[in-house]
Design a protein around this motif. Structure first.
Motif, PDB file in Angstrom:
ATOM      1  N   ARG A  81       0.860  -1.171   0.000  1.00 27.67           N
ATOM      2  CA  ARG A  81       0.000   0.000   0.000  1.00 27.67           C
ATOM      3  C   ARG A  81       0.902   1.229   0.000  1.00 27.67           C
ATOM      4  O   ARG A  81       2.113   1.127   0.198  1.00 27.67           O
ATOM      5  CB  ARG A  81      -0.924   0.011   1.224  1.00 27.67           C
ATOM      6  CG  ARG A  81      -1.983  -1.084   1.198  1.00 27.67           C
ATOM      7  CD  ARG A  81      -3.072  -0.787   0.187  1.00 27.67           C
ATOM      8  NE  ARG A  81      -4.172  -1.725   0.256  1.00 27.67           N
ATOM      9  CZ  ARG A  81      -4.313  -2.777  -0.547  1.00 27.67           C
ATOM     10  NH1 ARG A  81      -3.385  -3.046  -1.449  1.00 27.67           N
ATOM     11  NH2 ARG A  81      -5.378  -3.558  -0.454  1.00 27.67           N
ATOM     12  N   GLY A  82       0.292   2.412  -0.195  1.00 32.69           N
ATOM     13  CA  GLY A  82       1.115   3.593  -0.334  1.00 32.69           C
ATOM     14  C   GLY A  82       0.638   4.779   0.478  1.00 32.69           C
ATOM     15  O   GLY A  82      -0.539   4.875   0.849  1.00 32.69           O
ATOM     16  N   VAL A  83       1.591   5.676   0.754  1.00 29.13           N
ATOM     17  CA  VAL A  83       1.325   6.992   1.337  1.00 29.13           C
ATOM     18  C   VAL A  83       1.851   8.008   0.340  1.00 29.13           C
ATOM     19  O   VAL A  83       3.051   8.011   0.026  1.00 29.13           O
ATOM     20  CB  VAL A  83       2.006   7.153   2.700  1.00 29.13           C
ATOM     21  CG1 VAL A  83       1.844   8.586   3.216  1.00 29.13           C
ATOM     22  CG2 VAL A  83       1.452   6.157   3.709  1.00 29.13           C
ATOM     23  N   ALA A  84       0.983   8.848  -0.176  1.00 29.26           N
ATOM     24  CA  ALA A  84       1.320   9.759  -1.262  1.00 29.26           C
ATOM     25  C   ALA A  84       1.632  11.158  -0.747  1.00 29.26           C
ATOM     26  O   ALA A  84       1.315  11.511   0.399  1.00 29.26           O
ATOM     27  CB  ALA A  84       0.170   9.832  -2.267  1.00 29.26           C
ATOM     28  N   VAL A  85       2.234  11.954  -1.609  1.00 23.82           N
ATOM     29  CA  VAL A  85       2.343  13.398  -1.432  1.00 23.82           C
ATOM     30  C   VAL A  85       1.520  14.023  -2.548  1.00 23.82           C
ATOM     31  O   VAL A  85       1.688  13.660  -3.730  1.00 23.82           O
ATOM     32  CB  VAL A  85       3.803  13.867  -1.503  1.00 23.82           C
ATOM     33  CG1 VAL A  85       3.883  15.398  -1.527  1.00 23.82           C
ATOM     34  CG2 VAL A  85       4.598  13.318  -0.328  1.00 23.82           C
ATOM     35  N   VAL A  86       0.613  14.924  -2.204  1.00 19.69           N
ATOM     36  CA  VAL A  86      -0.263  15.505  -3.218  1.00 19.69           C
ATOM     37  C   VAL A  86      -0.229  17.025  -3.140  1.00 19.69           C
ATOM     38  O   VAL A  86       0.005  17.611  -2.078  1.00 19.69           O
ATOM     39  CB  VAL A  86      -1.717  15.005  -3.071  1.00 19.69           C
ATOM     40  CG1 VAL A  86      -1.778  13.481  -3.171  1.00 19.69           C
ATOM     41  CG2 VAL A  86      -2.355  15.472  -1.779  1.00 19.69           C
ATOM     42  N   ASP A  87      -0.474  17.641  -4.279  1.00 23.05           N
ATOM     43  CA  ASP A  87      -0.584  19.096  -4.331  1.00 23.05           C
ATOM     44  C   ASP A  87      -1.944  19.529  -3.794  1.00 23.05           C
ATOM     45  O   ASP A  87      -2.937  18.797  -3.919  1.00 23.05           O
ATOM     46  CB  ASP A  87      -0.440  19.581  -5.779  1.00 23.05           C
ATOM     47  CG  ASP A  87       0.992  19.483  -6.276  1.00 23.05           C
ATOM     48  OD1 ASP A  87       1.910  19.696  -5.467  1.00 23.05           O
ATOM     49  OD2 ASP A  87       1.181  19.190  -7.480  1.00 23.05           O
TER      50      ASP A  87
END
Length: 280
Positions: A81-87
């Motif tokens: 699974r993932g942890v994202a960085v978003v604008d």
């Protein structure tokens, strides 16, 4: 190879992928340019260490371009699974696409040496938008920022996971000011979890990290239902002193003494956050 064998189903809840740069270039704002650390390399190490699943955290060098992260999850056959960085201006359709890809959280980074800007108001807007998806917020900061960040943390409407305990000074022991402040944070905010990781960065003594164990074990014992652990592979910005991942795994039974505590830290807690559909 570690001497300690994690229980079947164990989750490495904090690791990264970089590149490959030929497909996924780094951000033009990147503060460091690591070598490729591919999904194949990550999953091979995971198997050697005895873990079954991975939580891949978007690193600052890729900025808000989550393509390498999504690609790695896709290659995992459901075991990542993932942890994202978003604008802040990310479209709703893009959030839904990340959710379908296996992203379950967003990361807010407050380390000035890694990011140029950390706008709390925009971060809060993001947190409110991802809350309906069931995602959580991962926050990365250093201990001297903790008191300043408490009002911000209290405004976040989701579970919060603090990376590496907010990088406390573990050399002062469990009753040192940083550890006391962080213990109080968890005690008074039941929605805040933490990763008891990065002994290789936080210990002043180095292997076998006795100062880290002495300071951190009481935290594990006090909050065992909100504790995660990860390798931090491939250890960004530690190119000159890459730690032995097996030695880091061997810390686990020293931090979580009982088999029950180990199961909570390595299986039950990360499964609740990242694979809730599989938790009965």
């Amino acid at each position: 190879m570690p001497r300690f064998r994690p229980p079947p189903g164990a989750v490495d809840a904090h690791c990264h992928v970089f590149g490959p740069q030929a497909r996924f270039p780094f951000s033009d704002k990147a503060k460091y340019l690591p070598e490729d650390a591919t999904p194949e390399m990550l999953f091979a190490l995971r198997n050697r260490l005895g873990f079954s699943r991975s939580v891949i955290v978007q690193a600052s060098c890729h900025g808000a371009d989550n393509r390498a992260l999504v690609d790695a999850i896709a290659q995992s056959n459901g075991t990542a699974r993932g942890v994202a960085v978003v604008d802040p201006d990310i479209a709703e359709t893009q959030l839904l696409s990340l959710d379908a890809a296996g992203v379950r959280g967003v990361r807010f980074n407050f380390l000035k040496r890694l990011v140029d800007d950390a706008p709390k108001d925009k971060f809060l807007d993001i947190a409110k938008r991802i809350a309906p998806l069931g995602w959580h917020v991962v926050v990365y900061f250093e201990a001297d920022l903790l008191q300043e960040l408490i009002p911000f943390l209290e405004a976040i409407p989701t579970i919060i996971v603090v990376d590496h305990m907010g990088r406390p000074d573990v050399s002062a022991g469990p009753r040192g000011p940083d550890m006391i402040a962080f213990h109080n944070l968890l005690e008074t905010h039941p929605n805040i979890w933490t990763k008891v990781s990065c002994a290789e960065r936080l210990s002043r003594q180095g292997p076998p990290f006795d100062d880290f164990v002495a300071a951190v074990r009481p935290l594990v014992e006090a909050f065992e239902d909100r504790i995660l652990w990860g390798t931090d592979w491939p250890h960004p910005n530690m190119q000159d002193a890459i730690p032995d991942d097996g030695a880091l795994v061997d810390l686990l039974p020293r931090l979580a003494i009982s088999e029950l505590a180990q199961r909570k830290m390595l299986i039950d807690n990360p499964m609740r956050l990242y694979w809730p559909e599989e938790v009965r």
